[in-house]
Design an enzyme around this catalytic site. Structure first.
Site, PDB file in Angstrom:
ATOM      1  N   HIS A 117      -9.768   1.125   5.506  1.00 45.71           N
ATOM      2  CA  HIS A 117     -10.355   2.021   6.492  1.00 45.71           C
ATOM      3  C   HIS A 117     -11.248   1.278   7.460  1.00 45.71           C
ATOM      4  O   HIS A 117     -11.610   1.793   8.500  1.00 45.71           O
ATOM      5  CB  HIS A 117     -11.149   3.126   5.796  1.00 45.71           C
ATOM      6  CG  HIS A 117     -12.157   2.626   4.825  1.00 45.71           C
ATOM      7  ND1 HIS A 117     -11.848   2.325   3.517  1.00 45.71           N
ATOM      8  CD2 HIS A 117     -13.460   2.336   4.961  1.00 45.71           C
ATOM      9  CE1 HIS A 117     -12.930   1.902   2.903  1.00 45.71           C
ATOM     10  NE2 HIS A 117     -13.921   1.887   3.760  1.00 45.71           N
TER      11      HIS A 117
ATOM     12  N   LYS B 231      -2.777  -1.371  -2.092  1.00 45.10           N
ATOM     13  CA  LYS B 231      -2.415  -1.060  -0.709  1.00 45.10           C
ATOM     14  C   LYS B 231      -1.383  -2.056  -0.176  1.00 45.10           C
ATOM     15  O   LYS B 231      -0.343  -1.670   0.346  1.00 45.10           O
ATOM     16  CB  LYS B 231      -3.655  -1.097   0.197  1.00 45.10           C
ATOM     17  CG  LYS B 231      -4.738  -0.130  -0.203  1.00 45.10           C
ATOM     18  CD  LYS B 231      -5.955  -0.228   0.709  1.00 45.10           C
ATOM     19  CE  LYS B 231      -6.747  -1.509   0.552  1.00 45.10           C
ATOM     20  NZ  LYS B 231      -7.404  -1.646  -0.751  1.00 45.10           N
ATOM     21  N   THR B 232      -1.713  -3.343  -0.316  1.00 49.37           N
ATOM     22  CA  THR B 232      -0.821  -4.379   0.205  1.00 49.37           C
ATOM     23  C   THR B 232       0.518  -4.335  -0.519  1.00 49.37           C
ATOM     24  O   THR B 232       1.581  -4.447   0.104  1.00 49.37           O
ATOM     25  CB  THR B 232      -1.474  -5.759   0.024  1.00 49.37           C
ATOM     26  OG1 THR B 232      -2.816  -5.680   0.498  1.00 49.37           O
ATOM     27  CG2 THR B 232      -0.734  -6.830   0.782  1.00 49.37           C
TER      28      THR B 232
ATOM     29  N   ASP C 260      -7.773  -3.705  -4.461  1.00 49.50           N
ATOM     30  CA  ASP C 260      -6.930  -3.949  -5.633  1.00 49.50           C
ATOM     31  C   ASP C 260      -6.207  -2.721  -6.177  1.00 49.50           C
ATOM     32  O   ASP C 260      -5.629  -2.784  -7.252  1.00 49.50           O
ATOM     33  CB  ASP C 260      -7.736  -4.582  -6.791  1.00 49.50           C
ATOM     34  CG  ASP C 260      -7.902  -6.076  -6.596  1.00 49.50           C
ATOM     35  OD1 ASP C 260      -7.201  -6.627  -5.723  1.00 49.50           O
ATOM     36  OD2 ASP C 260      -8.729  -6.682  -7.286  1.00 49.50           O
TER      37      ASP C 260
HETATM   38  P1  GDP Z   1      -5.036  -4.032  -2.391  1.00 48.93           P
HETATM   39  O1  GDP Z   1      -6.301  -4.807  -2.514  1.00 48.93           O
HETATM   40  O2  GDP Z   1      -5.285  -2.563  -2.463  1.00 48.93           O
HETATM   41  O3  GDP Z   1      -4.192  -4.405  -1.203  1.00 48.93           O
HETATM   42  O4  GDP Z   1      -4.194  -4.330  -3.726  1.00 48.93           O
HETATM   43  P2  GDP Z   1      -2.965  -5.313  -3.942  1.00 48.93           P
HETATM   44  O5  GDP Z   1      -1.734  -4.739  -3.341  1.00 48.93           O
HETATM   45  O6  GDP Z   1      -3.353  -6.674  -3.554  1.00 48.93           O
HETATM   46  O7  GDP Z   1      -2.804  -5.189  -5.518  1.00 48.93           O
HETATM   47  C1  GDP Z   1      -3.789  -5.639  -6.405  1.00 48.93           C
HETATM   48  C2  GDP Z   1      -3.149  -6.052  -7.699  1.00 48.93           C
HETATM   49  O8  GDP Z   1      -2.531  -4.950  -8.339  1.00 48.93           O
HETATM   50  C3  GDP Z   1      -2.057  -7.097  -7.527  1.00 48.93           C
HETATM   51  O9  GDP Z   1      -2.146  -8.017  -8.580  1.00 48.93           O
HETATM   52  C4  GDP Z   1      -0.782  -6.300  -7.615  1.00 48.93           C
HETATM   53  O10 GDP Z   1       0.289  -7.065  -8.111  1.00 48.93           O
HETATM   54  C5  GDP Z   1      -1.164  -5.200  -8.583  1.00 48.93           C
HETATM   55  N1  GDP Z   1      -0.419  -3.974  -8.357  1.00 48.93           N
HETATM   56  C6  GDP Z   1      -0.310  -3.302  -7.197  1.00 48.93           C
HETATM   57  N2  GDP Z   1       0.427  -2.191  -7.365  1.00 48.93           N
HETATM   58  C7  GDP Z   1       0.797  -2.168  -8.658  1.00 48.93           C
HETATM   59  C8  GDP Z   1       1.584  -1.266  -9.456  1.00 48.93           C
HETATM   60  O11 GDP Z   1       2.086  -0.241  -9.001  1.00 48.93           O
HETATM   61  N3  GDP Z   1       1.724  -1.573 -10.770  1.00 48.93           N
HETATM   62  C9  GDP Z   1       1.167  -2.669 -11.337  1.00 48.93           C
HETATM   63  N4  GDP Z   1       1.356  -2.890 -12.613  1.00 48.93           N
HETATM   64  N5  GDP Z   1       0.434  -3.542 -10.600  1.00 48.93           N
HETATM   65  C10 GDP Z   1       0.250  -3.292  -9.299  1.00 48.93           C
END
Ligand code: GDP
Length: 550
Positions: free
Chosen positions: A112, A68-69, A65
């Protein structure tokens, strides 16, 4: 004397090699030496003059969260915005973007775990790791793991402090936390490049790409495009109409349509190459991800792909590989269940598990396997005799019977015929859809604990109102849910005049033309089953799910 196909120990092999003036390096030694490269990817064997710069390959890691995605999506979006044709990027497991007229390759599976699973096979594909840390959350357990994984692979880390748009963002705190892991920002005299980003607003993405190029320039990734291609499988699956397809990341050489290619025990002629924009291409140069059709089977993610001059050579390499793999398997005769293993563990016998892993996708296999392997230690040895994408088959059961293996099915089913064979052979087949349940069960067995008990719980009922005939079979039941709900995961018992006439997993659950996860009370749906198709109007479908008793 040894025959040509016989496996000999390393010491003997090294002596024989020496006799022929060939240097032999054991797999362990070459890995330990930090070479970590497959001999085919060892550029020190190339003429330096033949090497030219290639785009860096980047993996994105970090805590769940942290974005990354979202970052990968935001970076991908810059590509679509830039491309004049306005093409649509394809999800093939990796993609390339352009920055300052230079290309960067991103591996599309963040995290990872996938990275390390590939590495465990000897595959080192990445040049730079982007560590994503959310500015409002800071360093978390998986951040720490990611740092360790990247470091152990010797891949330089570039930090993206993400979510800077959020009100709770506290960059200074993150910087202080990272300093504890010896990641010091170059802006404060350290040597780690850090970029503030927002995957949401797009802020910092352009700078991130620039910094990736800067960081990779220090390593100068290179390759020789003028040789037969060598690469790594990023993803592979069966595709309707196209057969087995594999996404390869070309690491050295150039891959062409018509090339003879070998991956493990599988080989073929490259029929078509498709790039990350879905476009057919004639060739793929170093660092380019490309979808390959023409292989005879689905292959393992992380496996090495190699082009050879002739089909004959391809066949013989593939056969040698298969034979060596078969030789490594031993086939003792007695069957084993997890319960028996638990009982043995209790008596202090050495704990050794042999598993066959089947799952719905190659990526799932890597993930589940990675988790299972974490249970290994000095006392517990876990061996995989086979793994693969797709339903559990009779041949899996036979192999399990022959090798005293337990079959773990993840998000897959098996039909009645296979179940019957498993029962006859006394093979333990376990189906799961949550990773931690697998590890929990194995852990319990390791500790010699009692097995969890499952029981079926009814969750809904539907009445069959209409039959749709396909290929002369009453294959799809049009049904109305009258009670509770029916979910894709449930087991269906078909009742006719209150008698159970069939029990099966769901093959397809549809609302109109769409596949759905569940259908609630009052709605119509189309249901087809794995092991039954002779529906009649008025049949009642009872949906059950398995629940674990506490
Ligand atoms: P992952 O688990 O690392 O792949 O995280 P995700 O890309 O799925 O992001 C998790 C949550 O954080 C999602 O609801 C995204 O919309 C939110 N999110 C990701 N990057 C940002 C950002 O730069 N700003 C804000 N406000 N939300 C973000």
């Amino acid at each position: 004397m040894a025959t040509v196909t016989q496996t000999i120990d390393y010491e003997t092999a090294a002596l024989a090699a020496d006799h022929f003036n060939v240097e032999a390096v054991s797999e362990e030694a070459s890995l330990e030496a930090g070479a970590q490269r497959h001999p085919l990817l060892d550029l020190s064997k190339e003429d330096p003059a033949s090497l030219v710069p290639r785009p860096p390959v980047v993996v994105v890691m970090g805590h769940v969260d942290h974005g990354k995605t979202s970052l990968l999506d935001a970076i991908r979006a810059t590509k679509v915005a830039d491309s004049e044709a306005g093409g649509i990027t394809q999800r093939i497991g990796a993609y390339q973007v352009e920055k300052n007229h230079r290309l960067i390759t991103f591996i599309d599976t963040p995290g990872h775990e996938a990275f390390t699973a590939m590495r465990a096979r000897g595959a080192v594909v990445t040049d730079v790791a982007v560590l994503v840390v959310a500015a409002d959350d800071g360093v978390m357990p998986q951040t720490e793991e990611a740092i360790q994984h990247a470091r152990s692979a010797g891949v330089p880390i570039l930090v993206a402090i993400n979510k800077i748009d959020k009100p709770g963002a506290n960059v200074d705190k993150v910087l202080a936390q990272l300093a504890e892991y010896e990641l010091l920002s170059d802006q404060y005299g350290g040597n780690t490049t850090m970029v503030r980003t927002s995957a949401k607003s797009g802020e910092g993405i352009a700078e991130l790409l620039e910094m990736i190029l800067l960081v990779s320039d220090i390593q100068e990734p290179r390759a020789n495009p003028n040789r037969l291609a060598v690469g790594t499988v990023i993803d592979s699956h069966l595709e309707r109409g196209r057969g087995p397809i594999a996404t390869l990341l070309v690491q050295n050489g150039t891959l062409h349509v018509g090339d003879n290619i070998v991956v493990g025990g599988t080989f073929g002629k490259v029929r078509a190459l498709i790039d990350d924009m879905g476009k057919k291409v004639k060739e793929a140069v170093p660092s380019m991800p490309v979808v390959v059709t023409g292989l005879s089977d689905v292959v393992e993610a992380g496996a090495l792909a190699q082009v050879v001059a002739t089909e004959r050579e391809a066949r013989s390499i593939a056969e040698l590989f298969s034979r060596q793999k078969a030789e490594r398997l031993s086939y003792p005769s007695r069957r084993l269940t997890l319960e028996e293993l638990a009982a043995r563990a209790k008596e202090g016998e050495p704990k050794s598990f042999t598993l066959i892993l089947k799952a719905d996708a190659q990526g799932t296999i890597e993930a589940v396997k990675g988790q299972i392997q974490k249970l290994q230690n000095d006392e517990v040895n876990i061996k995989f005799v086979a793994e693969g994408v797709g339903a559990i088959t009779e041949s899996d059961v036979n192999l399990a019977a022959a090798s005293q293996a337990i079959i773990i099915g993840f998000n897959v089913r098996y039909d009645d015929r296979v179940k019957q064979l498993a029962d006859e052979e006394g093979v333990d087949v376990r189906l799961y859809d949550v990773v931690y349940r697998v590890t929990e069960d194995l852990e319990k067995a390791i500790k010699g604990l009692r097995e969890p008990v499952f029981h079926d719980v009814e969750i809904g009922r539907a009445e069959v109102r209409k039959i749709y005939v396909f290929d002369g079979k009453n294959s799809i039941a049009g049904a109305n849910v009258q009670d509770g709900k029916i979910t894709r995961q449930s087991t269906i018992v078909v009742l006719r005049k209150e008698q159970e006439i069939a029990r099966s997993g769901i093959k397809q659950l549809k609302r109109f033309k769409d596949d759905v996860r569940e259908v609630a009370k009052g709605y119509d749906c189309g249901v087809s089953l794995d092991a039954f198709d002779q529906f009649e109007e008025g049949d009642v479908l009872v949906a059950y799910i398995r629940e674990q008793e506490e």
